[in-house]
Design a protein around this motif. Sequence first.
Motif, short mmCIF file in Angstrom:
data_model
loop_
_atom_site.label_atom_id
_atom_site.label_comp_id
_atom_site.label_asym_id
_atom_site.label_seq_id
_atom_site.Cartn_x
_atom_site.Cartn_y
_atom_site.Cartn_z
N LEU A 18 0.83 -1.21 0.00
CA LEU A 18 0.00 0.00 0.00
C LEU A 18 0.87 1.26 0.00
CD1 LEU A 18 -2.84 -1.02 2.49
CD2 LEU A 18 -3.04 -0.69 0.01
N ALA A 19 1.94 1.23 0.77
CA ALA A 19 2.86 2.37 0.80
C ALA A 19 3.49 2.59 -0.57
CB ALA A 19 3.94 2.17 1.86
N LEU A 20 3.90 1.50 -1.23
CA LEU A 20 4.49 1.61 -2.57
C LEU A 20 3.49 2.18 -3.58
CD1 LEU A 20 6.58 -1.67 -2.90
CD2 LEU A 20 7.44 0.67 -2.88
N LYS A 21 2.25 1.70 -3.52
CA LYS A 21 1.23 2.22 -4.44
C LYS A 21 1.04 3.72 -4.24
CE LYS A 21 -1.55 -1.98 -4.98
NZ LYS A 21 -2.86 -2.58 -4.73
N SER A 22 0.97 4.14 -3.00
CA SER A 22 0.79 5.55 -2.69
C SER A 22 1.97 6.38 -3.18
CB SER A 22 0.63 5.73 -1.17
OG SER A 22 0.51 7.08 -0.84
N LEU A 23 3.17 5.89 -2.94
CA LEU A 23 4.37 6.60 -3.40
C LEU A 23 4.44 6.66 -4.92
CD1 LEU A 23 6.98 5.28 -0.84
CD2 LEU A 23 6.15 7.62 -1.06
N ALA A 24 4.04 5.60 -5.59
CA ALA A 24 4.06 5.59 -7.06
C ALA A 24 3.13 6.66 -7.61
CB ALA A 24 3.69 4.21 -7.59
N SER A 42 2.09 9.36 -5.98
CA SER A 42 2.67 10.63 -5.58
C SER A 42 3.84 11.01 -6.48
CB SER A 42 3.12 10.56 -4.13
OG SER A 42 3.71 11.76 -3.72
N ALA A 43 4.70 10.05 -6.79
CA ALA A 43 5.86 10.33 -7.65
C ALA A 43 5.41 10.76 -9.03
CB ALA A 43 6.74 9.08 -7.74
N THR A 44 4.38 10.13 -9.57
CA THR A 44 3.86 10.50 -10.88
C THR A 44 3.30 11.92 -10.85
OG1 THR A 44 3.36 8.21 -11.42
CG2 THR A 44 2.19 9.89 -12.69
N GLU A 45 2.55 12.22 -9.80
CA GLU A 45 1.99 13.57 -9.66
C GLU A 45 3.10 14.61 -9.55
OE1 GLU A 45 -0.57 13.21 -6.27
OE2 GLU A 45 -2.16 12.23 -7.43
N HIS A 46 4.12 14.31 -8.77
CA HIS A 46 5.23 15.24 -8.61
C HIS A 46 6.00 15.41 -9.92
CE1 HIS A 46 4.48 14.65 -4.32
NE2 HIS A 46 5.04 15.82 -4.17
N PHE A 47 6.20 14.32 -10.64
CA PHE A 47 6.90 14.38 -11.91
C PHE A 47 6.13 15.26 -12.91
CE2 PHE A 47 8.08 12.75 -16.12
CZ PHE A 47 9.45 12.89 -16.06
N CYS A 48 4.82 15.10 -12.95
CA CYS A 48 3.99 15.91 -13.85
C CYS A 48 4.04 17.38 -13.46
CB CYS A 48 2.55 15.41 -13.86
SG CYS A 48 2.35 13.81 -14.67
N ARG A 49 3.98 17.66 -12.17
CA ARG A 49 4.03 19.05 -11.70
C ARG A 49 5.39 19.66 -12.01
NH1 ARG A 49 2.45 23.76 -11.71
NH2 ARG A 49 2.77 24.98 -9.84
N LEU A 50 6.45 18.88 -11.83
CA LEU A 50 7.77 19.36 -12.16
C LEU A 50 7.83 19.76 -13.64
CD1 LEU A 50 11.06 17.96 -10.94
CD2 LEU A 50 10.79 18.28 -13.38
N GLY A 51 7.24 18.94 -14.49
CA GLY A 51 7.20 19.24 -15.92
C GLY A 51 6.44 20.52 -16.23
N GLU A 52 5.31 20.71 -15.56
CA GLU A 52 4.53 21.93 -15.76
C GLU A 52 5.33 23.17 -15.36
OE1 GLU A 52 0.16 19.92 -14.77
OE2 GLU A 52 1.16 21.14 -13.27
#
Length: 72
Positions: free
Chosen positions: A18-24, A26-36
């Motif tokens: 569950l922790a890994l799913k949550s981090l995955a 979150s990481a995708t969201e952060h990566f997208c925001r970084l790109g924006e």
Amino acid sequence: MDNELTPAQGIRLNTLRLALKSLAVSATEHFCRLGEIMKEIRDNELWRGQYESFEAFYSDPEFSFKKSSVYH
């Protein structure tokens, strides 16, 4: 050799999954925001005045992004 997990190990595995799913997510969201953010800085040339180029901006040791990461 027994391949069965103890009940405690099974609970721990599920907790970690569950922790890994949550981090995955979150990481995708952060990566997208970084790109924006990088796109806005590049498109509006907000790096000007402090850096010689957009490449100099993202290569700043404070960030140290690779070109392939920035343009991905």
